[in-house]
Design an enzyme around this catalytic site. Sequence first.
Site: not given
Length: 322
Positions: A110, A137, A236, A276, A304
């Site tokens: 990340r 992402h 988001d 998310c 996830r």
Amino acid sequence: MSATPAQQVRHYLQFSDLSAPEYAHVMVRAAEIKRKFKAYEKYHPLADRTLAMIFEKASTRTRVSFEAGMYQLGGSVVHLTTGDSQLGRAEPIEDSARVISRMTDIVMIRTFGQDKIERFASHSRVPVTNGLTNEFHPCQILADIFTYIEHRGSGGSEDKVLDCLKGKTVAWVGDGNNMANTWLQAAELLGFTLHLSTPSGYEVDQAVAGLRSANSYKIFKDPEDACRGADLVTTDVWTSMGFEAENEARKKAFADWCVDEAMMQAAKPDALFMHCLPAHRGEEVSASVIDGPQSVVWDEAENRMHVQKALMEFLLLGPIHD
Ligand code: CP
Ligand code: NVA
């Protein structure tokens, strides 16, 4: 330990790095891996493998899902951050990649610019996975697609599992950010349409998103129009990590880009809502929507872990047919 020659290494740096048939396979595997997890069935295909996780930005879901997921697959994890490694003291990313990939079997990063993960990957002997960059992402959209299939698909084999997406409409309300770019790639690859509404100055850039054409998305000035007839509405945060200095300006610019009940009513009656996470109730989404009956955000977060287990299995072992 793997000693895969560099030319055979598969990376997952953006959504377009897998083909539609490969996504179909990963979706079917994720469902099976999730089933095993829920049944407490041991599944250790990655015994003795090590995942290196490199975080240059904060995380809750990505950290927990990759770490717990790797342990559940029988492997182990090394966790590095900029602050506690030489990455924060200007060791070249290429050197870090050479070293880390000689000691581990798969890497999750990340970071900020996509160029950084690409430089790492081009010097890595092992698969590199994007755990979020400024531009993309992909692991999140992998989970979102899986969640959509769980709620609106009829499961099934690889030749059918993606059918429920065909011809559908996903509405994106908010920033033209890493999530929006990744949704754009997913729409182009998997055959649905993305409706986008972003405030002026925060539009997506087709070149940054890496699209082949403009056929799979439509731009709307009014966010409610973007939601009209949508099968899925998603948003988001107004300010992504790394853009905190713009926070005050963004609060003003994004004030009308809050997914509320009126927007959900414009969508199809059975439309789902996804985010998310982390979410800011009262900013990009109202509490009544994120905590309401159309929201599937907790399944989305949990998924996830299941999809990333399937992804790591695929990147390290290739297709599995058991
Ligand atoms: N959605 C997501 O990637 O969450 P984290 O920032 O908590 O990892
Ligand atoms: N767009 C957000 C996603 C967080 C998971 C960010 O980059 O901060």
